[in-house]
Design a protein around this motif. Structure first.
Motif, PDB file in Angstrom:
ATOM      1  N   GLU A  92      11.039  19.298 -50.271  1.00 29.96           N
ATOM      2  CA  GLU A  92      10.365  19.783 -49.278  1.00 29.96           C
ATOM      3  C   GLU A  92      10.964  19.333 -48.043  1.00 29.96           C
ATOM      4  OE1 GLU A  92       6.107  20.017 -47.474  1.00 29.96           O
ATOM      5  OE2 GLU A  92       6.113  20.887 -49.488  1.00 29.96           O
ATOM      6  N   SER A  94      10.779  18.761 -43.418  1.00 32.95           N
ATOM      7  CA  SER A  94      10.382  19.191 -41.989  1.00 32.95           C
ATOM      8  C   SER A  94      11.532  19.972 -41.466  1.00 32.95           C
ATOM      9  CB  SER A  94       9.878  18.102 -41.340  1.00 32.95           C
ATOM     10  OG  SER A  94      11.207  17.279 -41.083  1.00 32.95           O
ATOM     11  N   LYS A  98      15.390  19.518 -42.098  1.00 33.77           N
ATOM     12  CA  LYS A  98      16.254  20.671 -42.707  1.00 33.77           C
ATOM     13  C   LYS A  98      17.471  20.989 -41.497  1.00 33.77           C
ATOM     14  CE  LYS A  98      16.208  24.856 -41.010  1.00 33.77           C
ATOM     15  NZ  LYS A  98      16.987  25.304 -39.767  1.00 33.77           N
ATOM     16  N   LYS A 114      13.427  28.999 -47.094  1.00 34.13           N
ATOM     17  CA  LYS A 114      12.106  28.895 -46.501  1.00 34.13           C
ATOM     18  C   LYS A 114      10.916  29.693 -47.343  1.00 34.13           C
ATOM     19  CE  LYS A 114       9.947  28.932 -41.742  1.00 34.13           C
ATOM     20  NZ  LYS A 114      10.207  29.385 -40.438  1.00 34.13           N
ATOM     21  N   ASP A 116       6.865  29.874 -47.687  1.00 35.52           N
ATOM     22  CA  ASP A 116       5.553  29.671 -47.307  1.00 35.52           C
ATOM     23  C   ASP A 116       5.537  28.760 -46.003  1.00 35.52           C
ATOM     24  OD1 ASP A 116       4.105  31.243 -49.524  1.00 35.52           O
ATOM     25  OD2 ASP A 116       4.230  29.362 -50.587  1.00 35.52           O
ATOM     26  N   GLY A 117       6.352  28.946 -45.147  1.00 42.30           N
ATOM     27  CA  GLY A 117       6.586  28.451 -43.744  1.00 42.30           C
ATOM     28  C   GLY A 117       7.182  26.912 -44.054  1.00 42.30           C
ATOM     29  N   LYS A 118       7.630  26.667 -45.209  1.00 39.69           N
ATOM     30  CA  LYS A 118       8.175  25.319 -45.532  1.00 39.69           C
ATOM     31  C   LYS A 118       9.874  25.251 -45.735  1.00 39.69           C
ATOM     32  CE  LYS A 118       3.721  23.452 -46.647  1.00 39.69           C
ATOM     33  NZ  LYS A 118       2.907  22.758 -47.692  1.00 39.69           N
ATOM     34  N   TRP A 119      10.681  24.341 -45.623  1.00 32.80           N
ATOM     35  CA  TRP A 119      12.058  24.385 -46.021  1.00 32.80           C
ATOM     36  C   TRP A 119      12.025  23.933 -47.382  1.00 32.80           C
ATOM     37  CZ3 TRP A 119      15.215  27.657 -43.973  1.00 32.80           C
ATOM     38  CH2 TRP A 119      15.068  27.963 -42.445  1.00 32.80           C
ATOM     39  N   ILE A 120      12.562  24.175 -48.315  1.00 35.17           N
ATOM     40  CA  ILE A 120      12.995  23.894 -49.659  1.00 35.17           C
ATOM     41  C   ILE A 120      14.234  23.767 -49.895  1.00 35.17           C
ATOM     42  CG2 ILE A 120      12.469  24.369 -51.931  1.00 35.17           C
ATOM     43  CD1 ILE A 120       9.922  23.988 -50.513  1.00 35.17           C
ATOM     44  N   GLU A 141       9.840  12.745 -43.341  1.00 35.11           N
ATOM     45  CA  GLU A 141      10.006  14.115 -43.014  1.00 35.11           C
ATOM     46  C   GLU A 141      10.546  14.976 -44.480  1.00 35.11           C
ATOM     47  OE1 GLU A 141       9.825  15.253 -39.849  1.00 35.11           O
ATOM     48  OE2 GLU A 141       9.270  13.358 -39.185  1.00 35.11           O
ATOM     49  N   LYS A 143       9.497  15.499 -48.565  1.00 33.15           N
ATOM     50  CA  LYS A 143       8.546  15.293 -49.878  1.00 33.15           C
ATOM     51  C   LYS A 143       9.462  15.699 -50.983  1.00 33.15           C
ATOM     52  CE  LYS A 143       4.266  17.196 -52.013  1.00 33.15           C
ATOM     53  NZ  LYS A 143       3.259  17.967 -51.777  1.00 33.15           N
TER      54      LYS A 143
END
Length: 167
Positions: A92, A94, A98, A114, A116-120, A141, A143
């Motif tokens: 994950e 930030s 990203k 993207k 749920d509003g997070k970059w994977i 930044e 996870k």
């Protein structure tokens, strides 16, 4: 490559051996954006990736390839690490991580989404060195979501190389 001729990579600077030496190879393909070249190392009897930026001079020989049946590329991951085996990594990121990922490793964009509003970033890596360096450099930044091999690599790296800084 088109002429299927052998070459000598003069004054090649190897990051692995920490030595500068000449390499006698059969070059057979460039990587993405011609950053590296695939070549069969005649003395080591193995396929390797050679970074163009580490080559002093290329000397073209008249000798034709004699090992073409052994030419084989492994997989190169988005962090520019090559191997015949790959491991899944899920991170994950930030927005900053990203953006830096795409700027520094543009091939990673295809494995980025993207959610749920997070970059994977969900990708396959050929080794932990490249992704590990990226994650450790941007630790606040990023996870690690599902990558036990990466977690183990980072813990080992800290214990082997950084523990003295923690005193």
């Amino acid at each position: 490559i088109r002429e299927k001729k052998k070459v000598i990579l003069k004054a090649y600077e190897s990051a692995n051996s920490q030595e500068v030496s000449d390499r006698f190879i059969e070059p057979f393909e460039f990587t993405t954006n011609c950053i590296d070249i695939w070549g069969y190392d005649i003395e080591k009897c193995e396929n390797r990736v050679f970074k163009i930026s580490r080559i002093g001079v290329v000397t073209l020989l008249e000798d034709k390839w004699s090992n073409e049946e052994k030419h084989q590329k492994s997989k190169t991951d988005c962090f520019r690490i090559s191997s015949f085996e790959q491991t899944p990594v899920k991170l994950e990121l930030s927005l900053m991580a990203k953006n830096l990922l795409i700027e520094e490793y543009p091939m990673a964009e295809q494995d980025l989404r993207k959610e749920d509003g997070k970059w994977i970033l969900e990708t396959m890596v050929s080794g932990m060195e490249g992704v590990g360096r990226f994650v450790m450099g941007l630790a606040p930044e990023i996870k690690i979501i599902d990558s036990p091999e990466l977690e183990s690599y980072i813990k080992d790296f800290i214990n082997n190389y950084l523990k003295d800084y923690l005193k």
